[in-house]
Enzyme design. Structure first.
Site, short mmCIF file in Angstrom:
data_model
loop_
_atom_site.label_atom_id
_atom_site.label_comp_id
_atom_site.label_asym_id
_atom_site.label_seq_id
_atom_site.Cartn_x
_atom_site.Cartn_y
_atom_site.Cartn_z
N ASP A 1 20.85 51.72 54.21
CA ASP A 1 21.52 51.68 55.51
C ASP A 1 21.04 52.82 56.41
OD1 ASP A 1 23.52 50.65 57.33
OD2 ASP A 1 24.75 52.40 56.84
N GLU B 1 15.44 57.19 62.43
CA GLU B 1 16.19 55.99 62.82
C GLU B 1 16.01 55.72 64.32
OE1 GLU B 1 20.24 56.37 61.44
OE2 GLU B 1 19.60 56.42 59.36
N ALA C 1 29.60 52.60 58.70
CA ALA C 1 30.96 52.82 59.20
C ALA C 1 31.38 51.76 60.21
CB ALA C 1 31.03 54.20 59.85
N HIS D 1 22.03 51.42 59.89
CA HIS D 1 23.09 52.44 59.87
C HIS D 1 24.46 51.84 60.27
CE1 HIS D 1 23.60 57.07 59.87
NE2 HIS D 1 24.75 56.49 59.58
N1 NAD Z 1 26.05 54.99 56.43
C1 NAD Z 1 27.02 55.47 57.16
O1 NAD Z 1 27.33 54.97 58.23
C2 NAD Z 1 27.83 56.63 56.64
C3 NAD Z 1 29.19 56.70 56.94
C4 NAD Z 1 29.93 57.75 56.38
C5 NAD Z 1 29.31 58.71 55.60
N2 NAD Z 1 27.97 58.64 55.38
C6 NAD Z 1 27.29 59.64 54.56
O2 NAD Z 1 27.84 59.62 53.26
C7 NAD Z 1 28.04 60.95 52.81
C8 NAD Z 1 29.28 60.95 51.92
O3 NAD Z 1 30.42 60.70 52.74
P1 NAD Z 1 31.87 61.10 52.26
O4 NAD Z 1 32.81 60.70 53.32
O5 NAD Z 1 32.09 60.63 50.86
O6 NAD Z 1 31.73 62.71 52.24
P2 NAD Z 1 32.60 63.73 51.40
O7 NAD Z 1 32.41 65.06 52.03
O8 NAD Z 1 33.98 63.21 51.19
O9 NAD Z 1 31.89 63.75 49.96
C9 NAD Z 1 30.63 64.28 49.73
C10 NAD Z 1 30.59 64.70 48.26
O10 NAD Z 1 29.26 65.12 47.95
C11 NAD Z 1 29.37 66.18 47.02
N3 NAD Z 1 28.13 66.92 46.96
C12 NAD Z 1 27.70 67.91 47.79
N4 NAD Z 1 26.50 68.37 47.38
C13 NAD Z 1 26.19 67.66 46.26
C14 NAD Z 1 25.07 67.67 45.38
N5 NAD Z 1 24.05 68.51 45.56
N6 NAD Z 1 25.08 66.79 44.35
C15 NAD Z 1 26.10 65.95 44.15
N7 NAD Z 1 27.19 65.90 44.95
C16 NAD Z 1 27.22 66.74 45.99
C17 NAD Z 1 30.55 66.98 47.51
O11 NAD Z 1 31.08 67.78 46.46
C18 NAD Z 1 31.51 65.89 47.94
O12 NAD Z 1 32.41 65.54 46.90
C19 NAD Z 1 28.25 61.78 54.09
O13 NAD Z 1 27.84 63.08 53.91
C20 NAD Z 1 27.40 61.05 55.11
O14 NAD Z 1 26.11 61.66 55.11
C21 NAD Z 1 27.22 57.62 55.88
#
Ligand code: NAD
Length: 307
Positions: free
Chosen positions: A258, A263, A285, A282
């Protein structure tokens, strides 16, 4: 009157909440960088989504800026250090779009396991390719799903995957093992997880430490041969050129993406030409529910902060 500038498209609930709280609101999506710099002068709150990069320069142009609100989860589009240095608070909406992203992850997994996209494309073009495509199908049940990152999205993915009877492994150095086991998943080291996962799904932020986490070396020597990679987190986490080679050569069975390093990706990007890849622009969300959730959450937080 305190002024809020909203520089990207957002659900109308967001400006409505600011106005109801007594703020002046200007909504002007799609401005060019120079126009945006002129437009943010005098605003105390700035609302962004994914497209606008909040740089030190933009913050300096917003001479009265107190708070930047990102209606979304990651903060990689905002120069958080520069904000801190200027005493500007940065708020975001973690978790508000987790259900939407998690459902897309499962959608990509199912699409890849059953070759839904090539099947649709062939049949829509008048070709009944039952024989060719029936050799590819496999089930999610009893397969191992490796989750790197166990925050809001990772947890939702785990819950959905458990419903498909998958075994879920988790690597997240910041989450206690007890939280992982309570979710019906198993804590794991990263190397073990990468080697065991039939499906690997990334749910961690992009930082200088996590950039290129799924490197060429990992793709060719660390991942389970024949595995499927899902990336609905951030493009920079994966070496895209190596991934395309691994998919073309059969080292990996499929990828659901995604997000991309750049992008939109170039039209001749090698990942876009492969039949065992499903891509979305992308859209993680992008559900009606999550648009309202993030818009409401960022308005709530910014109103509380500015009041
Ligand atoms: N595709 C999309 O539209 C979309 C939408 C929302 C989020 N995202 C992405 O997804 C990611 C996750 O979202 P979320 O809401 O779960 O975030 P979040 O902050 O709730 O969770 C992120 C997790 O990653 C862990 N983490 C940090 N560094 C790490 C590492 N080196 N190895 C393993 N784990 C590690 C953290 O401890 C945390 O638990 C976001 O950071 C964002 O980049 C993408």
């Amino acid at each position: 009157m305190t002024k809020i500038f909203i520089c990207e498209k957002i659900d109308p609930v967001c400006p409505e909440m600011f106005r109801a709280a007594g703020f002046e609101v200007e909504v002007r999506p799609g401005l060019e960088p120079e126009q945006l710099k002129a437009a943010v002068a005098g605003c105390e709150g700035l609302v962004v989504r994914s497209a606008v990069k909040v740089t030190a320069e933009l913050m300096d142009a917003a001479d009265r800026l107190k708070v930047v609100g990102r209606a979304g989860a990651g903060l990689d589009t905002i120069d958080v250090e520069a904000a801190k240095a200027r005493g500007i608070t940065v708020l975001n909406t973690p978790g508000q779009n987790a259900g939407a992203v998690a459902e897309l992850v499962l959608g990509l997994m199912l699409a890849l396991a059953r070759r839904l996209v090539p099947a649709h494309v062939a049949l829509a073009a008048g070709r009944w390719e039952k024989n060719r495509l029936s050799g590819f199908g496999f089930e999610l049940g009893a397969k191992t799903l490796g989750l790197v990152g166990f925050g809001a999205v990772g947890r939702r993915v785990a819950a959905l995957a458990r419903g498909f009877n998958m075994e879920v492994l988790v690597y997240d150095p910041l989450v206690a093992d007890g939280e992982v086991t309570a979710a019906g998943a198993r804590p794991s080291g990263l190397t073990e997880l990468l080697a065991a996962a039939d499906f690997l799904s990334l749910h961690l932020p992009l930082t200088s430490e996590t950039r290129n986490l799924i490197s060429r070396e990992v793709i060719f020597n660390g991942l389970k041969p024949g595995g499927v990679l899902i990336n609905c987190a951030r493009g920079g986490l994966v070496d895209e050129a190596a991934l395309a080679e691994a998919l073309a050569g059969g080292r990996l069975a499929g990828a659901g993406l995604d997000v991309f390093e750049k992008e939109p990706p170039n039209a001749d990007h090698p990942l876009l030409a492969l039949e065992n890849v499903v891509v979305t622009p992308h859209l993680g969300a992008s559900t009606a529910e999550s648009q309202v959730n993030v818009a409401r959450s960022i308005a709530e937080q910014m109103i509380e902060h500015l009041k």
